[in-house]
Design a protein around this motif. Structure first.
Motif, PDB file in Angstrom:
ATOM      1  N   GLY A 439       0.800  -1.229   0.000  1.00 28.78           N
ATOM      2  CA  GLY A 439       0.000   0.000   0.000  1.00 28.78           C
ATOM      3  C   GLY A 439       0.828   1.273   0.000  1.00 28.78           C
ATOM      4  N   LEU A 440       1.986   1.260  -0.715  1.00 29.07           N
ATOM      5  CA  LEU A 440       2.883   2.422  -0.697  1.00 29.07           C
ATOM      6  C   LEU A 440       2.613   3.399  -1.833  1.00 29.07           C
ATOM      7  N   TRP A 441       1.672   3.084  -2.745  1.00 33.88           N
ATOM      8  CA  TRP A 441       1.464   3.913  -3.940  1.00 33.88           C
ATOM      9  C   TRP A 441       0.146   4.677  -3.844  1.00 33.88           C
ATOM     10  N   PRO A 442       0.171   6.002  -3.752  1.00 33.59           N
ATOM     11  CA  PRO A 442      -1.078   6.772  -3.838  1.00 33.59           C
ATOM     12  C   PRO A 442      -1.757   6.584  -5.191  1.00 33.59           C
ATOM     13  N   ASP A 443      -0.942   6.476  -6.250  1.00 31.44           N
ATOM     14  CA  ASP A 443      -1.452   6.256  -7.597  1.00 31.44           C
ATOM     15  C   ASP A 443      -0.979   4.880  -8.045  1.00 31.44           C
ATOM     16  N   PRO A 444      -1.871   3.882  -8.105  1.00 34.34           N
ATOM     17  CA  PRO A 444      -1.434   2.518  -8.457  1.00 34.34           C
ATOM     18  C   PRO A 444      -0.785   2.439  -9.837  1.00 34.34           C
ATOM     19  N   GLY A 445      -1.164   3.336 -10.753  1.00 35.71           N
ATOM     20  CA  GLY A 445      -0.586   3.295 -12.093  1.00 35.71           C
ATOM     21  C   GLY A 445       0.807   3.871 -12.166  1.00 35.71           C
ATOM     22  N   ALA A 446       1.258   4.533 -11.102  1.00 31.29           N
ATOM     23  CA  ALA A 446       2.582   5.176 -11.133  1.00 31.29           C
ATOM     24  C   ALA A 446       3.684   4.135 -11.247  1.00 31.29           C
ATOM     25  N   GLU A 448       3.673   1.236 -12.765  1.00 33.10           N
ATOM     26  CA  GLU A 448       3.789   0.753 -14.141  1.00 33.10           C
ATOM     27  C   GLU A 448       4.506   1.771 -15.017  1.00 33.10           C
ATOM     28  N   ARG A 449       4.212   3.053 -14.818  1.00 31.28           N
ATOM     29  CA  ARG A 449       4.878   4.081 -15.624  1.00 31.28           C
ATOM     30  C   ARG A 449       6.379   4.145 -15.307  1.00 31.28           C
ATOM     31  N   ILE A 450       6.708   3.998 -14.027  1.00 28.73           N
ATOM     32  CA  ILE A 450       8.122   4.016 -13.644  1.00 28.73           C
ATOM     33  C   ILE A 450       8.843   2.802 -14.219  1.00 28.73           C
ATOM     34  N   MET A 451       8.197   1.638 -14.192  1.00 31.06           N
ATOM     35  CA  MET A 451       8.817   0.437 -14.725  1.00 31.06           C
ATOM     36  C   MET A 451       9.048   0.572 -16.226  1.00 31.06           C
ATOM     37  N   ALA A 453       9.641   3.357 -17.868  1.00 29.56           N
ATOM     38  CA  ALA A 453      10.804   4.242 -18.028  1.00 29.56           C
ATOM     39  C   ALA A 453      12.087   3.527 -17.640  1.00 29.56           C
ATOM     40  N   LEU A 454      12.017   2.706 -16.597  1.00 29.45           N
ATOM     41  CA  LEU A 454      13.209   2.001 -16.113  1.00 29.45           C
ATOM     42  C   LEU A 454      13.692   0.980 -17.140  1.00 29.45           C
ATOM     43  N   LEU A 455      12.773   0.226 -17.711  1.00 34.50           N
ATOM     44  CA  LEU A 455      13.163  -0.774 -18.704  1.00 34.50           C
ATOM     45  C   LEU A 455      13.658  -0.109 -19.981  1.00 34.50           C
ATOM     46  N   ARG A 456      13.150   1.077 -20.256  1.00 33.62           N
ATOM     47  CA  ARG A 456      13.573   1.801 -21.457  1.00 33.62           C
ATOM     48  C   ARG A 456      14.942   2.446 -21.270  1.00 33.62           C
ATOM     49  N   GLU A 457      15.181   3.045 -20.115  1.00 32.12           N
ATOM     50  CA  GLU A 457      16.407   3.803 -19.879  1.00 32.12           C
ATOM     51  C   GLU A 457      17.459   3.026 -19.081  1.00 32.12           C
ATOM     52  N   GLY A 458      17.034   2.000 -18.329  1.00 30.64           N
ATOM     53  CA  GLY A 458      17.974   1.283 -17.474  1.00 30.64           C
ATOM     54  C   GLY A 458      18.144   1.933 -16.114  1.00 30.64           C
ATOM     55  N   ARG A 459      17.548   3.115 -15.935  1.00 26.20           N
ATOM     56  CA  ARG A 459      17.661   3.830 -14.658  1.00 26.20           C
ATOM     57  C   ARG A 459      16.479   4.772 -14.526  1.00 26.20           C
ATOM     58  N   PHE A 460      16.033   4.976 -13.296  1.00 25.91           N
ATOM     59  CA  PHE A 460      14.957   5.938 -13.033  1.00 25.91           C
ATOM     60  C   PHE A 460      15.385   6.824 -11.873  1.00 25.91           C
ATOM     61  N   ARG A 461      15.138   8.124 -12.024  1.00 28.94           N
ATOM     62  CA  ARG A 461      15.456   9.064 -10.949  1.00 28.94           C
ATOM     63  C   ARG A 461      14.369  10.128 -10.882  1.00 28.94           C
TER      64      ARG A 461
END
Length: 876
Positions: A439-446, A448-451, A453-461
């Motif tokens: 239950g750490l995500w206020p927005d459950p879709g966030a 998936e969006r981060i993943m 970006a992470l798979l596309r770039e190899g890093r997320f910040r």
């Protein structure tokens, strides 16, 4: 073709573009000259080539080149410089620079660029060809990459390296991107460049070269003995040179001692054979006691470091071997007995090396053992274990929240204590669950969006990302996630730096800044209101003076009298409006005395109870034992009335109005006015205390009610707060400072003098023509003699020439010499003549003048003839 140009000079950039066009190169050139521009350009990509100046003020070329080789490994980089030393150029070529061109030889740029592009194109073609190799080529590729010997594949026509294995990179101490696409001469590998020509001539003549040696140079500049075996091969229709290289510096002396085995040593490099030994177990009473070396290949000697050992027992070759490594004999005996292939990794102290051993049965009591020197790998493994231990220690004690989770499903593998504390979690409830399940995500879709970006770039910040605890409390973090491989599995390494308190502090700072800005806005409006009220007072004074005079002279005319009555009522309404402006701008209290706020509030509640026709229920909730406050009862009552009128207007269908008092935690005495009306929208609430702002229909309000309340509270050193919700009503809180030990005395009015009726010689001093003419007419109508002057200097000069007047009416606000300065001079000239000080309102300045000078009274503009007559009658 897209070319990135790193150049701080726009003219040089244009010359470069023109030079390329003149040589038939049509390209899209993009210039950058600082780190931010370079980073944005690299992100925008792709690029076919990079041309860079050496001296760009905000960029260090060495670091820029390292970044380009990392980000654009397959793109040629050409240095275009005014002057650069040979040593510097060679050093840059070793670091990955493709070519360099001096600015005084610009015609070479196009050729160098085309040559570099061709070289990289050939490298790309070679890689494409390598991917299409047949099954036998795949086996060669495996041997190529895993060989402990350095191997390289070069384009025969250009000499540029298209492939190199890890062993070759280790020999020269280069990174892959520093060699691919470059010749050995460009990389500086030959101490004597003529050796490269000699090797090429031998290959040209023979088609292959075995065990050819020369002196070579590593990337760090150190020299060593290099042994090369090479052959011309054809791959995909093109000619390539396959080279097998080895650093033989420590083996030179051994090579001279082993001339007899030179052919076998040369065959090692030609056929990539592993080290092996043919051995026989020595049994005593059926038990293995030793083993005899029957035959060994040169690779075995090289890998183990042993000399001629054929025909000798293991215990003779290394006397301590069987005692140091008691596992060896049972291992070989088991292979011979069972015939099952065996593998073993062991450390041999006598040789100070780790070996990987593979053994299989050859014949009765005989076996073949193949050895591999795995010392480097074992040392690396030990370092890795040590590194993991250090990481685990940092992981546990770090104040930064760290969590490891599987990339494929987000299941948490491990979380450090800082992560547990940050989200107020139970330690046993974390591992094996996902952050979504926690239950750490206020927005459950966030997630998936981060993943994505992470798979596309190899890093997320993210500098500021909002999560929450399972209990719903917001948690703001600086987020960094990297996709890493751990034990063959893709894992997300996430670091979360808690910045919740910082975000709260920033929000509080913005709130305070907004409050200060709002207070400054009201202060500015107050200053504007003060200026408007002064000018309006002068206009209204003229209107009321003329109207009063006409009414006195022509009051018997009914029709004219009605018109004059309407004129004076309109002027009085304007005076009330100006008074509201004056109250808004006041910084002090007109008549300050000790007050009991409960008395004022109770009086207001009683009045409202009798006048609201029972459509609104009025309640008074008064706290007992409240301290007194210093203030002007009239101003506070008017402020309360304004608030109550607004509350009644907000409840057209009836409702509840609550008036209350209480003691605030900071000691202030608070008065609350709460209604159950319509409430205010946020945008209306924000502007509620601005002068002239109103939401009422035209003719139903002036917009001064709440602004006057603000002015009253400001004058009383208090504060006002408004809270309102649409549909739920409004609550206004007035907070007054409690009474001090000694209350200041209020200003005293001048003593009354002779009664009305005596005709006076009056001097009128006012810079406003309307006021001067209208008040003079009013005085003459009252039967007085009047002398008018436009300013203080003129009045002082003329009064010094004739008889003194009976009274002086003096405007307080005048240009050049104002009323206060004029009054000071008048008191020296005419100390006994009474003065009426004409001003729009009683402020600190007027009070100071009244206290400083005797025989001075205040005449508040605008005024009627009757008010003027009354003031004149009080003069002594």
């Amino acid at each position: 073709m897209k070319i990135l140009v790193i150049e701080d000079s726009q003219p040089d950039f244009l010359l470069t573009a023109r030079n390329l066009r003149q040589h038939g190169i049509q390209a899209d050139l993009h210039r950058v000259d600082d780190p931010a521009g370079l980073e944005a350009a690299l992100d925008a990509g792709p690029w076919d080539a990079v041309i860079s100046d050496y001296n760009v003020p905000s960029l260090d070329f060495g670091r820029t080149l390292a970044t380009l080789r990392t980000r654009l490994p397959q793109v040629p980089v050409i240095l275009l410089s005014g002057s650069i030393g040979e040593e510097t150029a060679l050093d840059l070529l070793r670091q990955g620079l493709t070519d360099f061109v001096l600015k005084d030889r610009p015609t070479r740029l196009a050729g160098a660029l085309l040559q570099a592009l061709e070289g990289f194109r050939q490298a790309r073609e070679a890689r494409t060809l390598a991917a299409a190799l047949s099954e036998s080529e795949d086996r060669f590729s495996t041997l190529f990459n895993l060989s402990p010997l350095g191997m390289g594949l070069s384009d025969w026509a250009s000499g540029r390296l298209v492939e190199a294995n890890a062993a070759l990179l280790a020999i020269f101490g280069n990174r892959r991107e520093e060699l691919i696409g470059r010749t050995s001469l460009e990389a500086g590998h030959f101490v004597d460049p003529g050796d490269r020509a000699s090797l090429g001539a031998l290959l040209e003549a023979r088609g292959r070269v075995s065990n050819w040696s020369c002196r070579a140079r590593r990337a760090d500049g150190s020299e060593f003995d290099l042994l090369v075996s090479a052959a011309l091969v054809k791959l995909g229709g093109r000619d390539y040179m396959l080279g097998i290289l080895s650093d033989v510096t420590p083996m030179k002396e051994a090579e001279r001692a082993l001339q007899a085995s030179e052919q076998r040593y040369r065959s090692l490099f030609e056929h990539l054979e592993e080290g092996f030994a043919h051995c026989r177990l020595i049994l005593e009473d059926g038990e293995p006691r030793d083993y005899l070396f029957l035959a060994t290949n040169p690779a075995y000697h090289r890998i183990t470091g042993l000399g001629r050992i054929a025909g000798r027992r293991a215990s003779e070759v290394l006397p301590t071997l069987l005692a140091d490594n008691p596992e060896l004999l049972p291992f070989y005996a088991g292979v011979v007995r069972t015939g099952v292939l065996g593998k073993l990794e062991t450390y041999v102290p006598a040789l100070a090396r780790w070996f990987g051993i593979t053994a299989y049965r050859q014949a009765e009591d005989e076996f073949i053992t193949m050895v591999e020197n795995i010392t480097d790998r074992k040392v690396a493994e030990l370092k890795l274990r040590s590194s993991r231990a250090r990481f685990q220690k940092v992981f546990q004690v770090s104040p930064v929240a760290i969590v490891l989770s599987r990339a494929r499903d987000g299941v948490i593998l491990e979380a450090n204590p800082a992560f547990i504390r940050l989200f107020a979690l139970e330690p046993e409830a974390v591992v094996g669950r996902t952050s979504t399940e926690l239950g750490l995500w206020p927005d459950p879709g966030a997630r998936e969006r981060i993943m994505e970006a992470l798979l596309r770039e190899g890093r997320f910040r993210a500098e500021d990302h909002e999560l929450r605890t399972p209990g719903g409390a917001p948690v703001h973090v600086t987020w960094t996630t990297d996709l890493v491989d751990m034990d063959g599995e893709r894992v997300l390494l996430t670091l979360l730096q808690d910045r919740t308190e910082q975000v709260r502090s920033e929000a509080e700072r913005r709130r305070l800044e907004a409050e200060v800005a709002h207070a400054q806005k009201l202060e500015s409006l107050g200053a504007l209101a003060g200026g408007i009220s002064h000018d309006m007072n002068n206009v209204l004074a003229a209107i009321m003076a003329v109207g009063s005079a006409l009414q006195a002279r022509h009051g018997e005319d009914p029709e004219l009298g009605r018109g004059l009555d309407m004129l004076l009522r309109a002027a009085e309404r304007g005076r009330d409006l100006v008074k509201g402006l004056r109250d808004f701008v006041r910084k002090d209290v007109a008549e300050s005395r000790a007050l009991d706020l409960n008395v004022l509030v109770r009086q207001e509640a009683d009045l409202l109870s009798r006048t609201t026709l029972q459509r609104v229920r009025v309640e008074a909730l008064l706290a007992e034992g409240l301290p007194g406050v210093m203030g002007d009862a009239s101003s506070i009552s008017n402020a309360l009335m304004n608030l109550c009128v607004n509350a009644l207007d907000a409840m057209p269908g009836g409702g509840r109005l609550e008036l209350g008092t209480r003691l605030a935690p900071d000691g202030f005495v608070e008065v609350t006015v709460r209604d159950s009306g319509q409430g205010m929208a946020p945008e209306v609430l924000q502007r509620a205390m601005e002068p002239f702002f109103t939401t009422k229909p035209a003719g139903k309000g002036t917009g001064l009610g709440l602004s006057q309340v603000f002015g009253v509270m400001k004058a009383h050193d208090g504060r006002v707060a408004i809270a309102s919700t649409p549909g739920e009503g409004t609550c206004v809180i007035l907070a007054f400072p409690p009474i001090r030990a000694e209350a200041p005395a209020s200003a005293q009015a001048p003593e009354a003098g002779t009664g009305p009726g005596r005709l006076l010689d009056i001097v009128l001093v006012d810079d406003d023509e309307f006021v001067r003419n209208s008040v003079a007419g009013m005085l003459r109508m009252l039967g007085h003699r009047v002398r008018s002057f436009t300013g203080g200097l003129e009045a002082l000069r003329r009064l010094g020439e004739g008889a003194p007047p009976d009274a002086i009416i003096l405007d307080l606000s005048m240009p050049e010499m104002d009323g206060e300065a004029t009054l000071a001079r008048l008191r020296l000239l005419l100390p006994e003549v009474p003065v009426l000080l004409s001003s729009g309102y009683l402020d600190e300045r007027a009070e100071r003048i009244l206290a400083r000078f005797p025989k001075v009274a205040l005449l508040v503009k605008p005024f009627t003839a009757l008010e003027l007559k009354a003031c004149l009658g009080q003069l002594g």
